[in-house]
Design a protein around this motif. Structure first.
Motif, short mmCIF file in Angstrom:
data_model
loop_
_atom_site.label_atom_id
_atom_site.label_comp_id
_atom_site.label_asym_id
_atom_site.label_seq_id
_atom_site.Cartn_x
_atom_site.Cartn_y
_atom_site.Cartn_z
N TRP A 98 89.37 71.29 147.83
CA TRP A 98 88.64 71.02 149.09
C TRP A 98 89.48 70.00 149.85
CZ3 TRP A 98 84.18 67.35 150.38
CH2 TRP A 98 83.50 67.77 151.53
N SER A 99 90.59 70.47 150.36
CA SER A 99 91.52 69.60 151.07
C SER A 99 92.31 70.44 152.05
CB SER A 99 92.47 68.90 150.08
OG SER A 99 93.25 69.85 149.38
N GLY A 100 92.98 69.78 152.99
CA GLY A 100 93.73 70.52 153.99
C GLY A 100 92.80 71.25 154.94
N SER A 101 93.06 72.53 155.19
CA SER A 101 92.31 73.27 156.20
C SER A 101 90.81 73.41 155.92
CB SER A 101 92.94 74.65 156.42
OG SER A 101 93.12 75.34 155.21
N PRO A 102 90.33 73.46 154.68
CA PRO A 102 88.87 73.52 154.49
C PRO A 102 88.16 72.19 154.76
CG PRO A 102 90.04 74.38 152.57
CD PRO A 102 91.04 73.67 153.41
N CYS A 103 88.90 71.09 154.78
CA CYS A 103 88.30 69.77 154.93
C CYS A 103 87.65 69.64 156.31
CB CYS A 103 89.37 68.69 154.75
SG CYS A 103 88.74 67.01 154.83
N PRO A 104 86.36 69.33 156.37
CA PRO A 104 85.67 69.28 157.66
C PRO A 104 86.11 68.10 158.53
CG PRO A 104 84.21 68.54 155.92
CD PRO A 104 85.45 69.04 155.24
N THR A 105 86.11 68.32 159.84
CA THR A 105 86.44 67.27 160.79
C THR A 105 85.31 67.17 161.82
OG1 THR A 105 87.54 68.61 162.50
CG2 THR A 105 88.86 67.98 160.56
N ILE A 106 85.42 66.18 162.68
CA ILE A 106 84.42 65.94 163.71
C ILE A 106 84.64 66.85 164.92
CG2 ILE A 106 85.62 64.18 165.08
CD1 ILE A 106 82.08 63.70 163.65
N HIS A 107 85.76 67.56 164.94
CA HIS A 107 86.17 68.30 166.14
C HIS A 107 85.55 69.68 166.28
CE1 HIS A 107 89.02 65.17 167.02
NE2 HIS A 107 89.66 65.35 165.89
N GLY A 108 84.66 70.05 165.38
CA GLY A 108 84.05 71.38 165.45
C GLY A 108 84.31 72.14 164.16
N TYR A 109 83.66 73.29 164.05
CA TYR A 109 83.76 74.08 162.83
C TYR A 109 85.20 74.53 162.56
CZ TYR A 109 78.71 74.51 162.17
OH TYR A 109 77.39 74.24 161.92
N ASN A 110 85.61 74.43 161.30
CA ASN A 110 86.90 74.98 160.91
C ASN A 110 86.71 76.43 160.46
OD1 ASN A 110 85.89 74.86 158.25
ND2 ASN A 110 86.92 72.92 157.81
N ASN A 111 87.77 77.07 160.01
CA ASN A 111 87.69 78.48 159.63
C ASN A 111 86.90 78.70 158.35
OD1 ASN A 111 89.15 79.37 161.84
ND2 ASN A 111 91.12 79.21 160.79
N PHE A 112 86.55 77.62 157.68
CA PHE A 112 85.75 77.71 156.46
C PHE A 112 84.28 77.41 156.74
CE2 PHE A 112 90.05 77.35 155.20
CZ PHE A 112 90.18 77.92 153.94
#
Length: 269
Positions: free
Chosen positions: A116-130
């Motif tokens: 659970w790191s890199g691209s799956p890691c959630p950010t404040i900027h909106g939904y990621n691809n996961f």
């Protein structure tokens, strides 16, 4: 002599003009230079969440980003609540591995190990691809949310258990200003942040082009409200390092070094 003057004196006596001597340290450990620096200031390595020295927190500058703290969520969906049974395993460590398989991604360079790191890691900027995002609620808690409808993975129906195929599912929560109990695992972010950074402030040591330490720099104290505003702007970000096979969640909260530099109010060479 003030506390700041004591720290400056230690810098001139033990650090200035020297390169970190990491002989005997684990070459794969990112913190080995930081541990050397701590020793020069007489700081013993520990997991305490208090300021390092005379009310000041020492931050060792790494290549591009510097960490506020390794602060795990107070609540994870695989540890407590109504969905624990959705995760395989009989121990919290096993269920964390299952969490990584559901919400993380495999690393082909690590034999397909999930993290659970890199691209799956959630950010404040909106939904990621996961299908994951960070939000801040009215209690100033930080929450990691999963929404099945926002999950762009083509194999999500094979990965996500039926009960978890929903929107606005809370998968992790960091308490903001309020700790519901006195347990260490319930300590809120405000206490963690301000115990370290809201006493005298913080300091860092900077190297010259030759790789030796040349100056010591100080920054002002940081409050939780100020820090949370930085999270809202994405300046401070969650940098998860959770991976399959390691029970530590590795939940770093970081900012780029350019931001840390902007907080510096005085330097001594």
């Amino acid at each position: 002599m003030t506390n700041k003057e004591r720290i400056i004196q230690l810098f001139y006596a033990n650090v200035k003009g020297r390169r970190p001597d990491t002989t005997g340290s684990n070459i794969h450990h990112d913190g080995r230079e930081g541990h050397w620096l701590e020793r020069q200031f007489g700081i013993s390595a520990n997991a305490s969440n208090e300021a390092d020295l005379f009310g000041y927190e020492l931050k060792n500058e790494t290549t591009s980003k510097t960490t506020f703290g390794d602060w795990s969520a107070n609540r994870y969906i695989f540890k407590t609540g109504e969905y624990v049974h959705c995760f395989d395993g009989n121990t919290a460590s096993d269920r964390q591995d299952s969490f990584c398989r559901i919400f993380g991604k495999p690393n082909p360079l690590k034999g397909g190990r999930y993290s659970w790191s890199g691209s799956p890691c959630p950010t404040i900027h909106g939904y990621n691809n996961f299908g994951q995002v960070l939000i801040i609620d009215n209690n100033k808690d930080i929450i990691a949310i999963y929404s099945y409808s926002q999950d762009k993975r083509i194999n999500k129906s094979q990965v996500v258990p039926v009960e978890l195929r929903q929107d606005n599912l809370e998968i992790a929560r960091w308490f903001g200003e309020y700790s519901p109990t006195s347990k260490r695992t319930d300590k809120c972010l405000q206490a963690k942040l301000e115990d370290k950074f809201n006493h005298e402030g913080w300091f860092t040591c900077k190297k010259g082009l030759d790789g030796t330490y040349q100056k010591i720099c100080f920054g002002e104290p940081i409050t939780y409200d100020n820090w949370l505003n930085l999270v809202k702007k994405g300046i401070v970000f969650f940098d998860s390092g959770m991976y399959q096979g390691n029970k530590r969640p590795y939940s770093q909260w970081r900012a780029n070094n350019s931001f840390w530099d902007s907080l510096i109010i005085e330097c001594y060479e």
